[in-house]
Design a protein around this motif. Structure first.
Motif, short mmCIF file in Angstrom:
data_model
loop_
_atom_site.label_atom_id
_atom_site.label_comp_id
_atom_site.label_asym_id
_atom_site.label_seq_id
_atom_site.Cartn_x
_atom_site.Cartn_y
_atom_site.Cartn_z
N THR A 435 32.28 10.04 24.27
CA THR A 435 31.42 8.93 23.77
C THR A 435 30.20 8.66 24.27
O THR A 435 29.93 8.52 25.58
N VAL A 436 29.12 8.81 23.56
CA VAL A 436 27.82 8.90 24.07
C VAL A 436 27.05 7.47 23.66
O VAL A 436 26.96 7.09 22.49
N LYS A 437 26.63 6.75 24.48
CA LYS A 437 25.93 5.64 24.33
C LYS A 437 24.19 6.08 24.42
O LYS A 437 24.07 6.81 25.37
N LEU A 438 23.53 5.75 23.56
CA LEU A 438 22.03 6.19 23.44
C LEU A 438 21.11 4.98 24.23
O LEU A 438 21.39 3.74 23.88
N ASP A 439 20.23 5.65 24.95
CA ASP A 439 19.31 4.87 25.87
C ASP A 439 17.91 5.28 25.46
O ASP A 439 17.28 6.02 26.18
N PRO A 440 17.20 4.42 24.41
CA PRO A 440 15.80 4.96 23.97
C PRO A 440 14.77 4.25 24.94
O PRO A 440 15.05 3.22 25.47
N SER A 441 13.61 4.83 25.00
CA SER A 441 12.56 4.49 25.65
C SER A 441 11.34 4.90 25.17
O SER A 441 11.11 6.05 24.50
N SER A 442 10.19 4.08 25.00
CA SER A 442 9.14 4.51 24.56
C SER A 442 8.50 5.79 25.52
O SER A 442 8.88 5.98 26.58
N ASP A 443 7.65 6.59 24.58
CA ASP A 443 7.43 7.92 25.31
C ASP A 443 6.65 7.94 26.60
O ASP A 443 7.10 8.48 27.65
N ASP A 444 5.75 6.71 26.86
CA ASP A 444 5.00 6.62 28.39
C ASP A 444 6.25 6.42 29.11
O ASP A 444 6.34 6.87 30.23
N ASP A 445 7.12 5.29 28.73
CA ASP A 445 8.12 4.94 29.74
C ASP A 445 9.41 6.03 30.00
O ASP A 445 9.64 6.09 31.31
N TYR A 446 9.47 6.76 29.13
CA TYR A 446 10.43 7.88 29.14
C TYR A 446 10.02 8.93 30.02
O TYR A 446 10.78 9.33 30.92
N SER A 447 8.72 9.42 29.82
CA SER A 447 8.16 10.32 30.82
C SER A 447 8.26 9.97 32.44
O SER A 447 8.62 10.73 33.37
N THR A 448 7.80 8.66 32.52
CA THR A 448 7.79 8.18 33.87
C THR A 448 9.26 8.26 34.46
O THR A 448 9.57 8.37 35.52
N LYS A 449 10.04 7.56 33.54
CA LYS A 449 11.49 7.63 34.07
C LYS A 449 12.11 8.92 34.51
O LYS A 449 12.66 9.02 35.51
N ILE A 450 11.84 9.76 33.59
CA ILE A 450 12.79 11.12 33.97
C ILE A 450 11.88 12.03 34.87
O ILE A 450 12.75 13.01 35.36
N GLN A 451 10.47 11.65 35.09
CA GLN A 451 9.88 12.05 36.06
C GLN A 451 9.96 11.52 37.60
O GLN A 451 9.30 12.03 38.60
N THR A 452 10.68 10.63 37.71
CA THR A 452 10.91 9.85 38.85
C THR A 452 12.05 10.02 39.48
O THR A 452 12.97 9.24 38.94
N PRO A 453 12.44 10.63 40.61
CA PRO A 453 13.91 10.64 40.90
C PRO A 453 14.54 9.59 41.09
O PRO A 453 15.69 9.27 40.92
N ALA A 454 14.02 8.41 41.67
CA ALA A 454 14.48 7.05 41.88
C ALA A 454 15.00 6.34 40.61
O ALA A 454 15.77 5.33 40.67
N GLN A 455 14.31 6.81 39.44
CA GLN A 455 14.79 6.06 38.21
C GLN A 455 15.44 7.23 37.15
O GLN A 455 15.97 6.77 36.17
N GLU A 456 15.57 8.27 37.90
CA GLU A 456 15.90 9.45 36.74
C GLU A 456 17.34 9.17 36.16
O GLU A 456 18.44 9.00 36.96
N PRO A 457 17.70 9.14 35.02
CA PRO A 457 18.92 9.00 34.61
C PRO A 457 19.81 10.27 34.32
O PRO A 457 19.61 11.12 34.91
N GLY A 458 21.29 9.93 34.31
CA GLY A 458 22.09 10.98 34.49
C GLY A 458 22.15 12.30 33.44
O GLY A 458 22.54 13.34 33.66
N PHE A 459 21.60 11.75 32.38
CA PHE A 459 21.74 12.74 31.25
C PHE A 459 20.66 12.43 30.21
O PHE A 459 20.40 11.23 29.73
#
Length: 569
Positions: A435-459
Motif C-alpha cells: 500500500t503506497v501513500k502519496l506525499d506531494p510537495s511543490s517543486d521548490d519544496d520537493y527539491s529541497t527535501k530530497i536534496q537535504t539528507p536530514a529531510q530526505e524521505p525514504g522513497f
C-alpha cells in the motif's frame, strides 16, 4: 545534474505533459532527421530563428551551465575542446579539439593536463586569443559576483576551493599556468580522466581582461566563435550576427551557415509547435529551442510523411528513477527494495509521461548509450508490466508476508516526478500487496527535501541527467560517499562504501575513453545488484523544425538541436 530541477539547462522536457493524452498513439519515435547529412548547397546565409520557452539567462560564459553541445552559447564561445559537431548520432558524443590542438595531454596519473592553442585564433575585434585569456576566463568564473556555472573547477583545480576570483585583489589561480601565449597547464587535486569533457564548458572560453565589465559583461561578451552578440535583452531576446574574424579554416566544427540568428523566448510550448507546424514566413526558417513536439503534432505524423521529415529524434543521457533512502525503514532491508523493483510497472510509468514516443524503459542506471559505458543488465526481471507474484514472494522473505504500507514522495507539477507517475507506481505496487501513500510537495519544496539528507524521505521519484556523456558525472554524484552534502546532495542512498569510492577513483584515472566506459559500466552492474534505486525510463526527444531548415539533428550530448550545423533556405 538533478532532475526535474536541474542544476543546468542541458536538457528540457518542457512539453511532455501535453503528450499524456496521446500516450502511445504513434507507437514510437518518428523516423525524422536523426542523422541529417550536411548539404553544402543550403549553407548560404539567411536568418535562423530559434523559438524557445525558457530564456538564455545570464549570457556570460562564467555563469552559463552548458558544455560541448550545439546550443546558442556554442555559437559565440569557443572552448579548449568541444563535442564532435561534424557527426550526428552516438559518435557526436565524442570530445574533439576546439581552440586547442588536441583534447589535452595528461601526465601519467591524469593530475596535470596541458593544452596548446591553435595558431591564428582571434576575438571579434581582431585581437589574438592567448592562453592568458583562457586562464582569465576560468578565473573570473570563481567570482561570487558571477554565480551559476558548474562546480567541477572549484573541486578539481588545486586551490580552487578557496579561490574567489580575480576581482577585489583576488589575484590569479596558481594551478593554471601559462608558460607562453599558446600553452596552458592545469594542476588538479586528484586524477580526472574526464578533464577533456570539462574543457568543453563555457568557463573555458577566452575572456580578454581589458574588456571585462564584470556583471555587465553578459550584455556584450567578446566573441571567439562564428557569431557576435548584436543585442541581448537579459537572455530573453537575442540577435547574433557574423563575427568577421571567424572562418571555417580555423574552426572545423561549426558551419555557421546563417548570416543572422534570432533567439526568441517566453513562448508557450503549444505556440512554438503551432508556429513550426504552420511554417509560414520567418517560421519556415525556425527551430524549437527547448520544446518537444506536442499531441497536435504527434496525431498528424503517421498521416503526413512530409511532416515526419520535419521532426528530429534524439536521445540525451538521462535516467528517471525511484530512489530509496536506506536510513529510513523498511528501505534499509535490501529485500524490500528488491520486491519494489519486481513490482514496478514501467509501461504504466511511460504511459504517464506521454508514451513510448517520448520515453523508453530503463533497467540500468547508466543511460543506454555507449559513451556512458552502458552495460545491459536486469537484476530484477519483471517484464514491461511488473511481476507482482515475484514481488510478493520476495516481500515475504523480507518479513512482510501480509504486505506493508509505505509512503512515496513526489512533486506536485513535474511530469517526470509528479502525480501521474506517482499514481502509476502506487497502482503497480498495490498488486504486490504494498500500500503506497502519496506525499506531494511543490517543486521548490520537493527539491529541497530530497536534496537535504536530514529531510530526505525514504522513497521518492527523481532523475539524473549528464553534464557530459561519460559515466563519471553520472555515477559519482549519486554513489560517491565523499559527495554526500548537508544540502544540495544527490547521493540519495547516502551510500559511503569504501570499495565503491575506490572504484570511482580508479575509473577517474583512466584517460582512454574505451577503458573509462568499460570501468563505469562494470561499476553500474555492481551497484545495480544492491537495488539502491529502481530505474524507470530514459527520455526520447522529438523536436519540430520549419520547412526551410536543413541539416537539423538532435545532439546526443545534450538532447537539443546543434545550431552550429543548421542552414536555412
Amino acid at each position: 545534474m538533478s532532475l526535474p530541477n536541474k542544476r543546468g539547462a542541458t536538457a528540457a522536457t518542457a512539453s511532455l505533459a501535453l503528450l499524456a493524452a496521446l500516450a502511445t498513439a504513434c507507437g514510437g519515435p518518428a523516423n525524422g532527421s536523426t542523422a541529417a547529412a550536411f548539404d553544402p548547397a543550403t549553407c548560404q546565409g539567411g536568418t535562423l530563428t530559434v523559438l524557445a520557452h525558457s530564456g538564455q539567462g545570464k549570457f556570460d560564459p562564467a555563469q552559463l551551465y552548458t558544455s560541448g553541445g550545439g546550443k546558442v552559447p556554442t555559437l559565440v564561445f569557443r572552448t579548449l575542446t568541444t563535442r564532435d559537431h561534424t557527426t550526428a548520432g552516438p559518435d557526436g558524443a565524442k570530445v574533439v579539439p576546439d581552440l586547442a590542438t588536441d583534447i589535452g595531454e595528461p601526465n601519467q596519473d591524469a593530475t596535470v593536463w596541458t593544452y596548446h592553442l591553435k595558431p591564428g585564433l582571434k576575438f571579434e575585434d581582431g585581437t589574438p586569443i592567448r592562453a592568458q585569456d583562457v586562464k582569465y576566463g576560468i578565473e573570473r568564473s570563481f567570482s561570487p559576483e558571477l554565480p551559476g556555472g558548474p562546480p567541477y573547477l572549484r573541486d578539481w583545480l588545486v586551490g580552487g576551493e578557496q579561490y574567489q576570483g580575480p576581482y577585489h585583489g583576488g589575484g590569479d589561480l596558481a594551478s593554471i599556468q601559462t608558460p607562453n601565449d599558446s600553452t596552458l597547464v592545469f594542476q588538479l587535486t586528484k586524477p580526472e580522466g574526464d578533464f577533456p569533457f570539462l574543457a568543453t564548458a563555457t568557463q573555458f572560453a577566452p575572456v580578454p581582461q581589458a574588456k571585462d565589465t564584470g556583471a555587465d559583461y553578459q550584455k556584450h561578451p567578446i566573441s571567439s566563435g562564428p557569431y557576435e552578440v548584436v543585442s541581448n535583452d537579459d537572455g530573453k531576446q537575442m540577435v547574433l550576427a557574423r563575427n568577421p574574424y571567424w572562418s571555417r579554416s580555423i574552426d572545423d566544427q561549426r558551419l555557421a551557415c546563417p548570416d543572422k540568428i534570432v533567439y526568441t523566448s517566453g513562448l508557450d510550448p503549444s505556440v512554438i509547435n503551432q508556429r513550426l507546424l504552420a511554417s509560414s514566413g520567418d517560421d519556415a526558417r525556425a527551430v524549437s529551442g527547448d520544446t518537444d513536439i506536442d499531441a497536435s503534432v504527434l496525431a498528424r505524423l503517421n498521416g503526413d510523411p512530409a511532416l515526419r521529415k520535419r521532426v528530429a529524434v534524439g536521445n540525451f543521457g538521462e535516467t528517471d528513477y525511484l530512489a530509496f533512502n536506506p536510513k529510513v525503514k523498511p528501505f534499509d532491508n535490501p529485500l524490500v527494495r528488491q520486491a519494489i523493483s519486481y513490482a514496478v510497472d514501467r509501461q504504466s510509468v511511460i504511459n504517464a509521461v506521454g508514451g513510448s514516443a517520448v520515453a523508453k524503459p530503463a533497467t540500468t542506471f547508466l543511460p543506454d548509450q555507449a559513451a556512458f559505458g552502458y552495460t545491459p543488465y536486469d537484476d530484477f526481471p519483471a517484464g514491461p508490466s511488473g511481476d507482482p507474484a515475484k514481488a510478493k514472494q520476495v516481500l515475504a522473505q523480507a518479513g512482510y508476508p501480509d504486505g506493508l504500507t509505505i509512503t512515496l514522495s513526489h512533486s506536485t507539477t513535474s511530469v517526470t516526478s509528479g502525480p501521474d507517475v506517482a499514481t502509476a507506481v502506487q497502482q503497480a505496487l498495490a498488486k504486490a500487496g504494498i500500500t503506497v501513500k502519496l506525499d506531494p510537495s511543490s517543486d521548490d519544496d520537493y527539491s529541497t527535501k530530497i536534496q537535504t539528507p536530514a529531510q530526505e524521505p525514504g522513497f521518492f521519484i527523481t532523475g539524473w541527467g549528464a553534464d557530459w556523456p561519460s559515466g563519471g558525472p553520472f555515477l559519482a554524484p549519486i554513489f560517491d560517499g565523499r559527495q554526500i552534502l548537508t544540502d544540495g546532495n544527490f547521493n540519495t542512498a547516502q551510500l559511503d562504501d569504501p570499495q565503491v569510492n575506490a572504484e570511482i577513483d580508479a575509473a577517474n584515472r583512466l584517460t582512454d575513453p574505451a577503458q573509462s566506459a568499460k570501468a563505469w559500466g562494470q561499476l553500474d552492474v555492481e551497484l545495480g545488484k544492491q537495488a539502491w534505486d529502481v530505474p524507470l525510463f530514459h527520455p526520447v526527444y522529438q523536436r519540430l523544425f520549419g520547412s526551410a531548415v536543413k541539416n537539423a539533428y538532435v545532439s546526443q550530448w545534450n538532447g537539443v538541436y546543434d545550431l552550429s550545423r543548421i542552414s536555412v533556405k
